[in-house]
Each structure stands twice: as C-alpha cells, then as structure tokens.
Design a protein around this motif. Structure first.
Motif, PDB file in Angstrom:
ATOM      1  N   UNK A 103      -0.756   9.939  10.022  1.00 60.23           N
ATOM      2  CA  UNK A 103      -0.657  10.710  11.262  1.00 60.23           C
ATOM      3  C   UNK A 103       0.301  11.875  11.082  1.00 60.23           C
ATOM      4  N   UNK A 104      -0.147  13.044  11.487  1.00 65.31           N
ATOM      5  CA  UNK A 104       0.740  14.211  11.611  1.00 65.31           C
ATOM      6  C   UNK A 104       0.520  14.749  13.023  1.00 65.31           C
ATOM      7  N   UNK A 105       1.455  14.524  13.902  1.00 61.69           N
ATOM      8  CA  UNK A 105       1.289  14.959  15.294  1.00 61.69           C
ATOM      9  C   UNK A 105       0.904  16.435  15.352  1.00 61.69           C
ATOM     10  N   UNK A 106      -0.110  16.727  16.137  1.00 62.40           N
ATOM     11  CA  UNK A 106      -0.570  18.109  16.264  1.00 62.40           C
ATOM     12  C   UNK A 106       0.466  18.994  16.950  1.00 62.40           C
TER      13      UNK A 106
ATOM     14  N   UNK B  30       2.007  18.482   6.451  1.00 66.31           N
ATOM     15  CA  UNK B  30       2.362  19.533   7.408  1.00 66.31           C
ATOM     16  C   UNK B  30       3.689  20.174   7.011  1.00 66.31           C
TER      17      UNK B  30
ATOM     18  N   UNK C 103      -3.008  26.192  11.340  1.00 64.27           N
ATOM     19  CA  UNK C 103      -1.878  26.223  12.278  1.00 64.27           C
ATOM     20  C   UNK C 103      -2.240  25.460  13.554  1.00 64.27           C
ATOM     21  N   UNK C 104      -1.371  24.532  13.953  1.00 62.73           N
ATOM     22  CA  UNK C 104      -1.651  23.771  15.169  1.00 62.73           C
ATOM     23  C   UNK C 104      -0.688  24.120  16.309  1.00 62.73           C
TER      24      UNK C 104
ATOM     25  N   UNK D 119      -0.783  22.561   9.004  1.00 65.41           N
ATOM     26  CA  UNK D 119      -1.359  21.555   8.105  1.00 65.41           C
ATOM     27  C   UNK D 119      -1.806  22.303   6.852  1.00 65.41           C
TER      28      UNK D 119
ATOM     29  N   UNK E 150      -8.698  24.168  18.324  1.00 61.96           N
ATOM     30  CA  UNK E 150      -8.248  22.789  18.132  1.00 61.96           C
ATOM     31  C   UNK E 150      -8.935  21.836  19.109  1.00 61.96           C
TER      32      UNK E 150
ATOM     33  N   UNK F 231      -8.780  16.285   8.898  1.00 66.49           N
ATOM     34  CA  UNK F 231      -7.691  16.274   9.864  1.00 66.49           C
ATOM     35  C   UNK F 231      -8.328  16.300  11.250  1.00 66.49           C
TER      36      UNK F 231
ATOM     37  N   UNK G 240      -6.743  12.074  17.361  1.00 65.55           N
ATOM     38  CA  UNK G 240      -6.084  13.375  17.156  1.00 65.55           C
ATOM     39  C   UNK G 240      -4.773  13.246  16.382  1.00 65.55           C
ATOM     40  N   UNK G 241      -4.641  14.036  15.325  1.00 70.18           N
ATOM     41  CA  UNK G 241      -3.440  14.016  14.499  1.00 70.18           C
ATOM     42  C   UNK G 241      -3.558  13.128  13.269  1.00 70.18           C
ATOM     43  N   UNK G 242      -4.651  12.396  13.162  1.00 76.32           N
ATOM     44  CA  UNK G 242      -4.844  11.543  11.976  1.00 76.32           C
ATOM     45  C   UNK G 242      -5.503  12.366  10.860  1.00 76.32           C
ATOM     46  N   UNK G 243      -4.857  12.368   9.690  1.00 77.39           N
ATOM     47  CA  UNK G 243      -5.482  12.949   8.504  1.00 77.39           C
ATOM     48  C   UNK G 243      -6.007  11.811   7.639  1.00 77.39           C
TER      49      UNK G 243
ATOM     50  N   UNK H 146     -11.113  18.975  11.064  1.00 78.46           N
ATOM     51  CA  UNK H 146     -10.943  20.068  10.106  1.00 78.46           C
ATOM     52  C   UNK H 146     -11.055  19.433   8.719  1.00 78.46           C
TER      53      UNK H 146
END
Lengths: 191, 191
Positions: free
Chosen positions: A10-13, A71, A102-103, A151, B13, B101, B125-128, B151
């Motif tokens: 997970x990478x928070x948007x 990210x 870019x988010x 990202x 997004x 992503x 959302x936010x999971x890669x 993405x």
C-alpha cells in the motif's frame, strides 16, 4: 523479497506513505552543496536538521527482467529562494527509462542528458511523466503548502549514479521569483 | 511518439480517463469464449454489445530500455455469476515483470505461471501489485458499482501473448457466490 512471487504494497494516494515499509529519508544535512545558496542552507541547518524528502526502496532483485517501484514524498519548502527538490540522478545503466505518476501536489520533473539537453514537465495529480533513457531526473516541489507525491517505476537493474549530479549539478535550477517558479541557468554548474 | 523525448499524459486518478489519448476498448463481443457461461454471454449480447474494459496504448518504442504505461478502466458487472475481467495475457518475453497501482475501485489481480502456480492479490485504492516475470495476469472487478482503475507499467518490449489464455483459460476463475467473490477451479481449463 522472494524471487518470482507476487506481492502487494500500500502507498496511500493522498500522502504517499506505506503502512508496510519504512522509507529512506533525505535530510537537509544529506544534501550539502546541492542547493545554490550554501549560506541559507547552513542557516537552516543551524535551526535543526529537516527532512526534505522520503522514498521507498523495496529491494527488488536488480535484474533487467524486473521493475522497481515506490513513492517519493517531497516536502514543501525552500532553501533560500530555491524550491525543495530531490538530489537527482542518472541511471547507472544510462539507457533505461523511468515513469512517474503524480497523485498529489504540484511540482516539476527536471531532466537533463549528458549532452546538456534539458527537459521539464509539470506535475499535478493524475499527470504521468515519461523520463526517456539517458536523462538524469530530479523532482521539484513548487507548492507553498503541499507535499509532492509521486509513484515511480524503473527497470530494477537501472542503478543510481548520484555522483555526477553531486559533482556538476543540473544545468538548470528552479527558484521562486516574484512569487512564481522560474527556471534559471545554474551559476554553479560545472562541466 | 518521438524517441528520447520526455512527455506527460494525464490519467485522471478518479476515473482513469485521459483528455490526451483515445483508449482501446474491449467489448463483450471481443471476448467470446473467455467467460465461463457462454449462454449468459450470448444473452447479454442479444441485448446489445457492452464495453467491458478500456486501456491505453501509448506507442512507446518496443525496446528493453523503455517502459510502456497507462491505465486500465475495468467496468463493474457480471457475465452470469462471473465478474467482469480483462482477457489476461502472458508477456511474449515471459521473463518480464509488470507493476500495477490501483487508484479506484475494488478488484483482484489473478496471476498464473506456465507450470500452474496461481497467485492472487486484492486491489483497493493505493495498493500496488508486483507481477513477477513468468506470470500471466488478469484483472477482475469485484465491486457491484464502481469501475476498477489501475495504472500499469511494463518493459516496453514485453509484448502480449493473448493466445495462450484464449485457448486454455486461467486455471482459476472468480465468481460471485452468496453475494461474495469466490475463487474456483475453471471447469473449462484445458492443458
């Protein structure tokens, strides 16, 4: 990192953070000589060190068949009148591209090839940028308030050459002039 | 697409759409025999064709030094009790990874290697998701309402082998059972 096994992270948007991993932090003290205004940099450091940006390194095997990703969280601020930015680097394997998505936030992606060609792309949420092979790249946060969240994906064997940029700099800099970002020649650039 | 030139492209997004490019559309009629329930598929088609998903192809040069990227917009729906999904494919150059992503929606990334190993990752959302080299991959939308937006980035020379999956299918399917997604063996799978 197990070979040939899928995984999710997970990478928070909104803020680029990950509950799963610890980022690498670049402090102002890690960036000596990178910003144009050494005096402003020293003065800031006198008031305590500061995190300029953070990014994730996932330890993907460095193979041409593989992709590294994560990210970057680039904070808002200035050193003198120069916007907070990443160190910037070439890939050790120069002939490898990179992709940014870019988010959040507002910034530039500054690119430069060894022959001196400069390219710059503006980033806002939803903008993807293609960094062609052969180009050093640096992110610059031009927002007064928000972090810049991106990202990124590159070929896992690309490698990082930070030295060239640390030694000679980018040919262009982005500073604030009359309340707006301005792209200027870097007076400290050396061949 | 010019060689060795940066560019930026917007992919919203929220909905994955791009004001800059036209997506490739996969209609239900393009997916004959892909879904388990042929009768349900034919019945749906009788009421008019339907877009199942859309994705972007940017025409990046197919070189190992380069990266192709874009978004996939996978709509919500079912054919019989099988969730809308992409065709799925292996890379022609089997030994190349892919990165997803997810920016919106709820789904699965189903993966399978030629030896029959299955992997599945949930996307919100936010999971890669890291798709390792050697794995076919298919996205599945398990939301009743929302499109699934992802993405994606892969090595630009990876290529697409759709034929293997069209011929033999994935070993696993995702269907709705008692109002929940269920991963089952594909009764139509053939070696």
């Amino acid at each position: 990192m197990r070979d040939n096994k899928s995984f999710s992270i997970k990478f928070n948007l909104e803020d680029g953070r990950s509950p799963d991993r610890t980022p690498t932090r670049r402090m102002l003290s890690d960036m000596k000589g990178i910003y144009l205004d050494n005096k402003a940099s020293e003065e800031m450091l006198g008031n305590g060190d500061k995190c300029i940006y953070e990014f994730f390194e996932l330890g993907i095997p460095e193979k041409s068949s593989d992709l590294a990703f994560g990210t970057t969280i680039l904070y808002s601020g200035k050193v003198g009148n120069e916007f907070f930015m990443t160190k910037g680097h070439f890939h050790k394997k120069l002939q490898t591209a990179e992709v940014y998505y870019c988010t959040k936030g507002h910034g530039y992606l500054l690119m430069e090839d060894p022959e001196g060609k400069t390219e710059i792309q503006e980033m806002t949420p939803g903008i993807s940028v293609y960094v062609p092979p052969n180009f050093a790249h640096r992110s610059i946060n031009i927002s007064d308030t928000e972090p810049l969240i991106m990202f990124f994906v590159f070929r896992a064997d690309a490698g990082h050459d930070y030295k060239t940029i640390e030694t000679q700099g980018f040919r262009k800099l982005v500073i604030e002039r009359n309340g707006k970002p301005d792209i200027i020649d870097n007076p400290k650039w050396k061949e």
